[in-house]
Write an enzyme that holds these catalytic residues in place. Structure first.
Site, mmCIF file in Angstrom:
data_model
loop_
_atom_site.group_PDB
_atom_site.id
_atom_site.type_symbol
_atom_site.label_atom_id
_atom_site.label_comp_id
_atom_site.label_asym_id
_atom_site.label_seq_id
_atom_site.Cartn_x
_atom_site.Cartn_y
_atom_site.Cartn_z
ATOM 1 N N HIS A 172 -3.574 -5.251 0.524
ATOM 2 C CA HIS A 172 -2.989 -5.813 1.752
ATOM 3 C C HIS A 172 -3.017 -7.343 1.722
ATOM 4 O O HIS A 172 -3.937 -7.951 2.279
ATOM 5 C CB HIS A 172 -3.747 -5.287 2.970
ATOM 6 C CG HIS A 172 -3.527 -3.832 3.195
ATOM 7 N ND1 HIS A 172 -2.445 -3.343 3.902
ATOM 8 C CD2 HIS A 172 -4.206 -2.751 2.762
ATOM 9 C CE1 HIS A 172 -2.487 -2.028 3.922
ATOM 10 N NE2 HIS A 172 -3.546 -1.630 3.230
ATOM 11 N N CYS A 223 0.836 -1.203 0.000
ATOM 12 C CA CYS A 223 0.000 0.000 0.000
ATOM 13 C C CYS A 223 0.873 1.256 0.000
ATOM 14 O O CYS A 223 1.462 1.575 -1.026
ATOM 15 C CB CYS A 223 -0.972 -0.055 1.169
ATOM 16 S SG CYS A 223 -2.480 0.868 0.816
ATOM 17 N N GLU A 230 -1.334 -9.352 3.371
ATOM 18 C CA GLU A 230 -1.151 -9.940 4.709
ATOM 19 C C GLU A 230 -2.474 -10.353 5.352
ATOM 20 O O GLU A 230 -2.512 -11.242 6.196
ATOM 21 C CB GLU A 230 -0.394 -8.962 5.619
ATOM 22 C CG GLU A 230 -1.153 -7.713 6.073
ATOM 23 C CD GLU A 230 -1.098 -6.548 5.080
ATOM 24 O OE1 GLU A 230 -0.770 -6.781 3.898
ATOM 25 O OE2 GLU A 230 -1.399 -5.401 5.491
HETATM 26 N N1 GLN Z 1 -2.077 6.601 2.846
HETATM 27 C C1 GLN Z 1 -2.145 5.865 1.642
HETATM 28 C C2 GLN Z 1 -3.508 5.991 0.984
HETATM 29 O O1 GLN Z 1 -4.455 6.374 1.615
HETATM 30 C C3 GLN Z 1 -1.816 4.402 1.881
HETATM 31 C C4 GLN Z 1 -2.798 3.715 2.744
HETATM 32 C C5 GLN Z 1 -2.278 2.407 3.282
HETATM 33 O O2 GLN Z 1 -1.080 2.163 3.267
HETATM 34 N N2 GLN Z 1 -3.158 1.568 3.792
HETATM 35 O O3 GLN Z 1 -3.646 5.699 -0.178
#
Ligand code: GLN
EC number: 6.3.4.2
Length: 547
Positions: A519, A380, A521
């Protein structure tokens, strides 16, 4: 119709109630039953979406896009049953539902009270999907006696009465403190806790007692006598070396048998524990070790990255190695050269996060991994930072940055290689958002499909070109820079089905460098390690052999 197991806690919090529930779920599955696990949390936040990970640990996202408590992660990791939005509820959500109904006039002008309106709302929640499984396990957050918890305890008490006899049982988890000076295990706090529970009308059927060592016969009998449970329903929960030992350990202690006895299920089907024996074997008979640096922000509290820590362990299990993860605060690299910190690691992971703090350090970590040919997994925000690093240092866009940070500072400082997404497609519908929208309600959340490029490393790792992964973010890599970056070797190897949203990037001529917008994970399990984590650890093992 499901049987219900209500799991409550006493004496102190953090005794591993979530783990006990998850392990019991796994044991019931091992005996051939279907299960679903639920968490009822007394806090007043409507959901954990906006709670600080420092305070509350990670936010676990479900396929259907709910931001839930990290205990749902444990449930999924132990049972493999994908959690749903309807598996987690807080007082905040319950009250907000009740008040919404009141405003709508659903209560026909009646006076709205905790009993029955709030308790009915809780009971309705518990009942959702009750015909789908053999056992529904409902964990109540907090400890008995907490003011916030009272409506939940009252609701489950009523629930037990509403159902036919023998369809609900109560399991209570407590602590047996060991007093070193006298060499004794003390039962008094447990007695008091059960007394408190009984005073609100709940008599536990099974008592799970957390203790450093085994419970001597004398204490067991005392507990049974004073707490009004059968001696074989007093289950010791001893400290474990690995959480994944829990199903086998609880089985040895007789937890699943005690639960089936409480329901009078006889003869009890024999358990098949092969899955958990294999998991334990992989953990306790690992050969060698790899060192992985996790460069993030919430490094003080491991729970803030719970699923990542677990997924790395699973990746280790897939390769029969131990993974030693070291957490490094990204901000250090804003002041210091990362090399002395990162040399000696066999792989680097940059996890998700929000806000600008620490991001320049994460960019440095990505640069280090790219230049030194060290395996890198960016998740992310970790992917977004890898793209910004590539844009700045390889594709001649020195001002590359994320709109997220400009929004935060209120200044326009960056070329937005990562921008705020305001409209996207979910299934057949278009979702629209504004920057000013409610916090918590503006993210691309939950499961989305990605199409992987034929012949890419990720397609090879997944063994397919269509995947579903869970998302939780507001910002996206801008495809406007795709050609420029791909020309330099950063391939956009995974895209949303409409081709608009980059889901995965990978460096072509690198040992292993992958950034994912989702994600992975959240979907990894000890008995089914996520392919990205399994292959990331494999690459780390390979790197460890080179040094
Ligand atoms: N802050 C970034 C976004 O909102 C990444 C979010 C995250 O890593 N879950 O896109």
């Amino acid at each position: 119709m499901a049987r219900f197991i209500f799991i409550t806690g006493g004496v102190v919090s953090s005794l591993g109630k979530g783990l006990a529930s998850a392990a019991l779920g796994a044991l019931l599955q091992a005996r051939g039953f279907s299960v679903r696990l639920r968490k009822l949390d007394p806090y007043l936040n409507v959901d954990p979406g906006t709670m600080s990970p420092f305070e509350h640990g990670e936010v676990f996202v479900t396929d259907d896009g709910a931001e839930t408590d990290l205990d749902l992660g444990h449930y999924e990791r132990f049972t493999g049953v994908a959690a749903r939005a309807t598996d987690s509820v807080s007082s905040g959500r319950i009250y907000s539902n009740v008040l919404e109904k009141e405003r709508r006039g659903d209560y026909l002008g009646k006076t709205i009270q905790v009993i029955p309106h709030v308790t009915n709302e809780i009971k309705d929640f518990i009942r959702i999907g009750e015909d789908e499984v053999d056992f529904m396990l409902c964990e109540i957050g907090g400890t008995v006696g907490d003011i916030e918890g009272l409506p939940f305890f009252e609701a489950i008490r009523q629930f037990g009465q509403d159902k036919p006899r023998g369809q609900c049982i109560f399991m209570h988890l407590t602590l047996l403190p060991y007093i070193r000076a006298s060499g004794e295990l003390k039962t008094k706090p447990t007695q008091h806790s059960v007394k408190e529970l009984r005073s609100i009308g709940i008599a536990p059927d099974v008592l799970v007692c957390r203790s450093e060592g085994p419970i001597p016969e004398k204490e067991r009998e005392k507990l049974a006598l004073f707490c009004n449970v059968r001696p074989d329903s007093v289950i010791a929960a001893q400290d474990l070396k690995s959480i994944y030992e829990a199903p086998l350990a609880y089985h040895r202690e007789g937890l699943d048998q005690a639960v089936l006895d409480a329901f009078q299920i006889s003869p009890a089907p024999k358990p098949d524990l092969a899955r958990w024996e294999d998991v334990a074997d992989r953990i306790f008979n690992a050969e060698g070790e790899v060192r992985i640096a996790i460069v993030g922000k919430y490094t003080q509290l491991e729970d803030a990255y719970k699923s990542i820590a677990e997924a790395l362990t699973h990746g280790g299990m897939a390769n029969r190695v131990r993974v030693k993860a070291d957490w490094i605060d990204a901000e250090i690299f804003e002041r210091e050269d990362p090399s002395p910190w990162l040399e000696g690691f066999h792989a680097i992971l940059v996890p998700g996060g929000f806000g600008e703090r620490g991001t320049e350090g994460k960019i440095k970590a990505a640069q280090f991994a790219r230049e030194r040919d060290i395996p890198y997994l960016g998740i992310c925000l970790g992917m977004q930072m890898a793209v910004i690093e590539a844009a700045r240092n390889v594709a001649q866009l020195p001002d590359a940055g994320s709109e997220e940070f400009d929004h935060e500072s209120g200044k326009k400082r960056f070329t937005p290689v990562v921008y705020h997404l305001k409209e996207w497609v979910q299934g057949n519908a278009t979702v629209r958002r504004k920057v000013e929208d409610d916090k918590g309600g503006t993210m691309r959340l939950g499961s989305y499909t990605a199409h992987l490029a034929e012949g890419s490393r990720v397609a090879q790792i997944y063994g397919t070109t269509v995947i579903e992964e869970r998302h939780r973010h507001r910002y996206e890599v801008d495809t406007r820079y795709r050609d420029k970056l791909e020309e330099k070797g950063l391939v956009f190897s995974g895209m949303s089905p409409d081709g608009r949203l980059p889901e995965i990037v990978e460096w072509k001529d690198h040992r292993w460098f992958i950034g994912v917008q989702f994600h992975p994970e959240l979907k990894s399990k000890p008995f089914a390690p996520h392919p990205l984590f399994a292959d990331f650890v494999r690459a780390a093992v390979e790197t460890s052999r080179l040094v």
